[in-house]
Design a protein around this motif. Structure first.
Motif, mmCIF file in Angstrom:
data_model
loop_
_atom_site.group_PDB
_atom_site.id
_atom_site.type_symbol
_atom_site.label_atom_id
_atom_site.label_comp_id
_atom_site.label_asym_id
_atom_site.label_seq_id
_atom_site.Cartn_x
_atom_site.Cartn_y
_atom_site.Cartn_z
ATOM 1 N N GLY A 1 -15.432 64.463 49.027
ATOM 2 C CA GLY A 1 -14.852 65.798 48.897
ATOM 3 C C GLY A 1 -13.361 65.811 49.146
ATOM 4 N N THR A 2 -12.928 65.072 50.155
ATOM 5 C CA THR A 2 -11.505 65.001 50.474
ATOM 6 C C THR A 2 -10.742 64.293 49.360
ATOM 7 O OG1 THR A 2 -12.021 64.957 52.827
ATOM 8 C CG2 THR A 2 -9.818 64.234 52.180
ATOM 9 N N ILE A 3 -11.295 63.196 48.857
ATOM 10 C CA ILE A 3 -10.641 62.467 47.764
ATOM 11 C C ILE A 3 -10.545 63.350 46.526
ATOM 12 C CG2 ILE A 3 -10.877 60.532 46.169
ATOM 13 C CD1 ILE A 3 -11.989 58.916 48.507
ATOM 14 N N PHE B 1 -2.661 59.891 39.413
ATOM 15 C CA PHE B 1 -3.635 59.698 40.480
ATOM 16 C C PHE B 1 -3.118 58.917 41.687
ATOM 17 C CE2 PHE B 1 -5.766 59.574 36.323
ATOM 18 C CZ PHE B 1 -6.450 60.774 36.409
ATOM 19 N N LEU B 2 -2.095 58.117 41.485
ATOM 20 C CA LEU B 2 -1.652 57.195 42.516
ATOM 21 C C LEU B 2 -1.273 57.856 43.848
ATOM 22 C CD1 LEU B 2 -1.524 54.179 42.709
ATOM 23 C CD2 LEU B 2 0.859 54.271 42.013
ATOM 24 N N PRO B 3 -0.461 58.917 43.879
ATOM 25 C CA PRO B 3 -0.111 59.511 45.180
ATOM 26 C C PRO B 3 -1.327 59.967 45.986
ATOM 27 C CG PRO B 3 1.351 60.330 43.483
ATOM 28 C CD PRO B 3 0.267 59.562 42.781
ATOM 29 N N ALA B 4 -2.291 60.584 45.322
ATOM 30 C CA ALA B 4 -3.484 61.056 46.038
ATOM 31 C C ALA B 4 -4.315 59.885 46.550
ATOM 32 C CB ALA B 4 -4.319 61.942 45.124
ATOM 33 N N LEU C 1 -4.115 55.761 53.154
ATOM 34 C CA LEU C 1 -3.314 55.750 54.380
ATOM 35 C C LEU C 1 -3.923 56.611 55.486
ATOM 36 C CD1 LEU C 1 0.301 55.880 52.905
ATOM 37 C CD2 LEU C 1 -0.874 53.909 53.918
ATOM 38 N N ALA C 2 -4.579 57.699 55.102
ATOM 39 C CA ALA C 2 -5.196 58.585 56.081
ATOM 40 C C ALA C 2 -6.632 58.169 56.412
ATOM 41 C CB ALA C 2 -5.173 60.017 55.566
ATOM 42 N N HIS C 3 -7.061 57.038 55.854
ATOM 43 C CA HIS C 3 -8.417 56.520 56.090
ATOM 44 C C HIS C 3 -9.482 57.545 55.691
ATOM 45 C CE1 HIS C 3 -6.578 53.123 58.052
ATOM 46 N NE2 HIS C 3 -5.910 53.951 58.844
ATOM 47 N N LEU C 4 -9.280 58.179 54.556
ATOM 48 C CA LEU C 4 -10.218 59.181 54.057
ATOM 49 C C LEU C 4 -11.013 58.681 52.857
ATOM 50 C CD1 LEU C 4 -7.806 62.261 54.185
ATOM 51 C CD2 LEU C 4 -9.596 61.678 55.819
#
Length: 154
Positions: free
Chosen positions: A108-110, A91-94, A100-103
Motif C-alpha cells: 500500500g505504501t509503495i 518511477f525511480l524517485p518513489a 531508503l525508508a525501508h518500506l
C-alpha cells in the motif's frame, strides 16, 4: 499508461514463465534479481521495437498517439532506447524513497508513493514550454496525435 499496463501484463506473464522455466525457478523469491533484470530487458525490447518500427505500441495505436523525434521523423532504435531508459524517471524517485525508508514490504505504501510520484512527474510537464514529459525533452522525442486517414465513401 493503464491500458499499456494491461497489455504488458500478458507479455510479462509469458516472459516470467519463460524465465522461470529456463532458470528452473522453484520458488518465487529464488532468482528474483535475475527475473527482474530479464523483465527489464523484455520491456526494453518491447518498447524500443515498437517505437522504432512505426512509433506506436499497441496501446498507442488505440489512442492514436505516435512517437516521433523533435523534427516529426520516425524514432531511431538508439533514441527509442534512450527514451525507454529515461522513462523510468516516472518511477525511480518513489522506488528509491521506499527503499531508503525501508518500506519495501508494504504494498500500500509503495503504491501510494508510486501514485504520488507519477502524478508529480506528469504535472511537471505543465512547466515545459511544449508541455512534454522531461524524458521526451531530454531524448529529443515527442508524442503526436496520429489519426488514421478517413475512409473513402464508395
Amino acid at each position: 499508461m493503464v491500458y499499456e499496463g494491461v497489455l504488458l501484463f500478458g507479455v510479462l506473464m509469458l516472459a516470467g514463465f519463460v524465465y522461470s522455466t529456463l532458470a528452473q525457478q522453484r520458488h518465487a523469491l529464488q532468482g528474483r534479481q535475475g527475473l527482474l533484470a530479464f523483465l527489464f530487458v523484455v520491456l526494453g525490447l518491447y518498447f524500443v521495437w515498437f517505437w522504432s518500427h512505426g512509433g506506436q505500441t499497441v496501446a498507442m495505436k488505440a489512442w492514436h498517439i505516435r512517437l516521433v523525434d523533435a523534427h516529426g521523423q520516425p524514432v531511431s532504435p538508439k533514441r527509442a532506447l534512450c527514451r525507454y531508459l529515461l522513462s523510468w524517471i516516472w518511477f525511480l524517485p518513489a522506488l528509491v524513497a521506499a527503499q531508503l525508508a525501508h518500506l519495501t514490504h508494504s504494498a500500500g505504501t509503495i503504491f501510494g508513493l508510486l501514485s504520488a510520484g507519477v502524478l508529480a512527474y506528469a504535472l511537471l510537464a505543465l512547466v515545459q514550454p511544449r508541455r512534454q514529459y522531461w524524458h521526451d525533452h531530454l531524448c529529443g522525442t515527442q508524442l503526436v496525435i496520429s489519426r488514421p486517414a478517413p475512409r473513402k465513401k464508395r
